[in-house]
Design a protein around this motif. Sequence first.
Motif, PDB file in Angstrom:
ATOM      1  N   ARG A   1       3.527   6.210  -2.697  1.00  0.00           N
ATOM      2  CA  ARG A   1       4.736   6.750  -3.021  1.00  0.00           C
ATOM      3  C   ARG A   1       4.947   6.627  -4.519  1.00  0.00           C
ATOM      4  O   ARG A   1       5.432   7.816  -4.864  1.00  0.00           O
ATOM      5  CB  ARG A   1       6.014   5.841  -2.608  1.00  0.00           C
ATOM      6  CG  ARG A   1       7.373   6.422  -2.665  1.00  0.00           C
ATOM      7  CD  ARG A   1       8.359   5.903  -2.031  1.00  0.00           C
ATOM      8  NE  ARG A   1       8.337   6.019  -0.463  1.00  0.00           N
ATOM      9  CZ  ARG A   1       8.988   5.737   0.457  1.00  0.00           C
ATOM     10  NH1 ARG A   1       9.792   4.638   0.135  1.00  0.00           N
ATOM     11  NH2 ARG A   1       8.666   5.965   1.501  1.00  0.00           N
ATOM     12  N   ALA A   2       4.351   5.898  -5.292  1.00  0.00           N
ATOM     13  CA  ALA A   2       4.442   5.753  -7.023  1.00  0.00           C
ATOM     14  C   ALA A   2       3.452   7.059  -7.273  1.00  0.00           C
ATOM     15  O   ALA A   2       3.815   7.729  -8.178  1.00  0.00           O
ATOM     16  CB  ALA A   2       3.995   4.676  -7.264  1.00  0.00           C
ATOM     17  N   GLN A   3       2.390   7.231  -6.612  1.00  0.00           N
ATOM     18  CA  GLN A   3       1.423   8.189  -6.992  1.00  0.00           C
ATOM     19  C   GLN A   3       2.098   9.615  -6.566  1.00  0.00           C
ATOM     20  O   GLN A   3       2.142  10.525  -7.520  1.00  0.00           O
ATOM     21  CB  GLN A   3       0.110   8.251  -6.151  1.00  0.00           C
ATOM     22  CG  GLN A   3      -0.595   7.028  -6.600  1.00  0.00           C
ATOM     23  CD  GLN A   3      -2.023   6.779  -5.819  1.00  0.00           C
ATOM     24  OE1 GLN A   3      -2.069   7.399  -4.432  1.00  0.00           O
ATOM     25  NE2 GLN A   3      -3.114   6.585  -6.257  1.00  0.00           N
ATOM     26  N   VAL A   4       2.753   9.860  -5.587  1.00  0.00           N
ATOM     27  CA  VAL A   4       3.519  10.862  -5.065  1.00  0.00           C
ATOM     28  C   VAL A   4       4.303  11.349  -6.029  1.00  0.00           C
ATOM     29  O   VAL A   4       4.511  12.439  -6.730  1.00  0.00           O
ATOM     30  CB  VAL A   4       3.995  10.996  -3.588  1.00  0.00           C
ATOM     31  CG1 VAL A   4       4.950  11.996  -3.538  1.00  0.00           C
ATOM     32  CG2 VAL A   4       2.934  10.841  -2.688  1.00  0.00           C
ATOM     33  N   GLU A   5       5.366  10.330  -6.568  1.00  0.00           N
ATOM     34  CA  GLU A   5       6.515  10.484  -7.508  1.00  0.00           C
ATOM     35  C   GLU A   5       5.967  10.944  -8.893  1.00  0.00           C
ATOM     36  O   GLU A   5       6.418  11.905  -9.549  1.00  0.00           O
ATOM     37  CB  GLU A   5       7.284   9.143  -7.680  1.00  0.00           C
ATOM     38  CG  GLU A   5       8.018   9.235  -6.671  1.00  0.00           C
ATOM     39  CD  GLU A   5       9.191  10.080  -6.280  1.00  0.00           C
ATOM     40  OE1 GLU A   5       9.571  10.625  -7.250  1.00  0.00           O
ATOM     41  OE2 GLU A   5       9.329  10.348  -5.220  1.00  0.00           O
ATOM     42  N   GLU A   6       4.807  10.291  -9.044  1.00  0.00           N
ATOM     43  CA  GLU A   6       3.973  10.480 -10.476  1.00  0.00           C
ATOM     44  C   GLU A   6       3.640  12.155 -10.471  1.00  0.00           C
ATOM     45  O   GLU A   6       3.662  12.932 -11.456  1.00  0.00           O
ATOM     46  CB  GLU A   6       2.831   9.655 -10.637  1.00  0.00           C
ATOM     47  CG  GLU A   6       2.292   9.814 -12.172  1.00  0.00           C
ATOM     48  CD  GLU A   6       1.039   8.849 -12.360  1.00  0.00           C
ATOM     49  OE1 GLU A   6       0.064   9.082 -12.936  1.00  0.00           O
ATOM     50  OE2 GLU A   6       1.272   7.578 -11.730  1.00  0.00           O
ATOM     51  N   LEU A   7       2.952  12.469  -9.226  1.00  0.00           N
ATOM     52  CA  LEU A   7       2.492  13.741  -9.244  1.00  0.00           C
ATOM     53  C   LEU A   7       3.393  14.852  -9.238  1.00  0.00           C
ATOM     54  O   LEU A   7       3.481  15.866  -9.918  1.00  0.00           O
ATOM     55  CB  LEU A   7       1.520  13.980  -7.984  1.00  0.00           C
ATOM     56  CG  LEU A   7       0.257  13.174  -7.698  1.00  0.00           C
ATOM     57  CD1 LEU A   7      -0.291  13.370  -6.404  1.00  0.00           C
ATOM     58  CD2 LEU A   7      -0.858  14.045  -8.918  1.00  0.00           C
TER      59      LEU A   7
ATOM     60  N   MET B   1       0.755  -1.123   0.200  1.00  0.00           N
ATOM     61  CA  MET B   1       0.041   0.035  -0.065  1.00  0.00           C
ATOM     62  C   MET B   1       0.900   1.399  -0.094  1.00  0.00           C
ATOM     63  O   MET B   1       0.771   2.085  -0.763  1.00  0.00           O
ATOM     64  CB  MET B   1      -0.770  -0.120   1.326  1.00  0.00           C
ATOM     65  CG  MET B   1      -2.060   0.792   1.401  1.00  0.00           C
ATOM     66  SD  MET B   1      -2.913   0.753  -0.140  1.00  0.00           S
ATOM     67  CE  MET B   1      -4.543   1.165   0.791  1.00  0.00           C
ATOM     68  N   GLU B   2       1.783   1.321   0.684  1.00  0.00           N
ATOM     69  CA  GLU B   2       2.758   2.519   0.928  1.00  0.00           C
ATOM     70  C   GLU B   2       3.380   2.419  -0.494  1.00  0.00           C
ATOM     71  O   GLU B   2       3.778   3.745  -0.816  1.00  0.00           O
ATOM     72  CB  GLU B   2       3.825   2.254   2.052  1.00  0.00           C
ATOM     73  CG  GLU B   2       4.619   3.525   2.166  1.00  0.00           C
ATOM     74  CD  GLU B   2       5.551   3.259   3.193  1.00  0.00           C
ATOM     75  OE1 GLU B   2       6.658   3.731   3.328  1.00  0.00           O
ATOM     76  OE2 GLU B   2       5.184   2.980   4.596  1.00  0.00           O
ATOM     77  N   ALA B   3       3.866   1.631  -1.534  1.00  0.00           N
ATOM     78  CA  ALA B   3       4.555   1.698  -2.264  1.00  0.00           C
ATOM     79  C   ALA B   3       3.925   2.234  -3.420  1.00  0.00           C
ATOM     80  O   ALA B   3       4.328   2.971  -4.291  1.00  0.00           O
ATOM     81  CB  ALA B   3       5.170   0.127  -2.860  1.00  0.00           C
ATOM     82  N   ASP B   4       2.488   1.872  -3.675  1.00  0.00           N
ATOM     83  CA  ASP B   4       1.510   2.546  -4.554  1.00  0.00           C
ATOM     84  C   ASP B   4       1.366   4.172  -3.929  1.00  0.00           C
ATOM     85  O   ASP B   4       1.339   4.870  -4.721  1.00  0.00           O
ATOM     86  CB  ASP B   4       0.084   1.854  -4.217  1.00  0.00           C
ATOM     87  CG  ASP B   4      -0.148   0.495  -4.641  1.00  0.00           C
ATOM     88  OD1 ASP B   4       0.725   0.246  -5.633  1.00  0.00           O
ATOM     89  OD2 ASP B   4      -1.039  -0.092  -4.305  1.00  0.00           O
TER      90      ASP B   4
END
Length: 144
Positions: free
Chosen positions: A6-12, A1-4
């Motif tokens: 983090r990936a969303q934050v990086e994408e943003l 869940m935390e990896a998802d």
Amino acid sequence: MEADHRAQVEELLAGYRRSREQLGAVHRKLTTLQQSATSEDGLVTVTVGAHGRLTELVIVDSAYRKLRPHELAAAIVKLTETAAAKVSRAAGETIAPLLPADTDPDALLRGTADLSPAELKPEPPDADETFEDLSWMRAGGGKR
């Protein structure tokens, strides 16, 4: 869940960086815009900068013999307006890719993009706010 997450934050953040770079490029282009206009007889050329301000004026020597002062002045004013309209169109074309599809870039640059025609009309003066019966010579500016 935390990896998802983090990936969303990086994408943003990546999207933000791309938008910021694009905005920076548009800003740099806007600050360097300039347009020129030349009279039909070639006697006068004006150049305006990004905000429509006159930045260069070229008057051929023979213009002083062929044109009266008021004609020369009128030509300069007319050409400056023409060049300013051209630079405004170029600015609109420059910012258009950044705007939502239904936004008028020219209206945005004029500061009227979100105003209705009724809001753009000047308001009539307030009938209660008249100064014709006031005297500046009386203490307190009272009525005569």
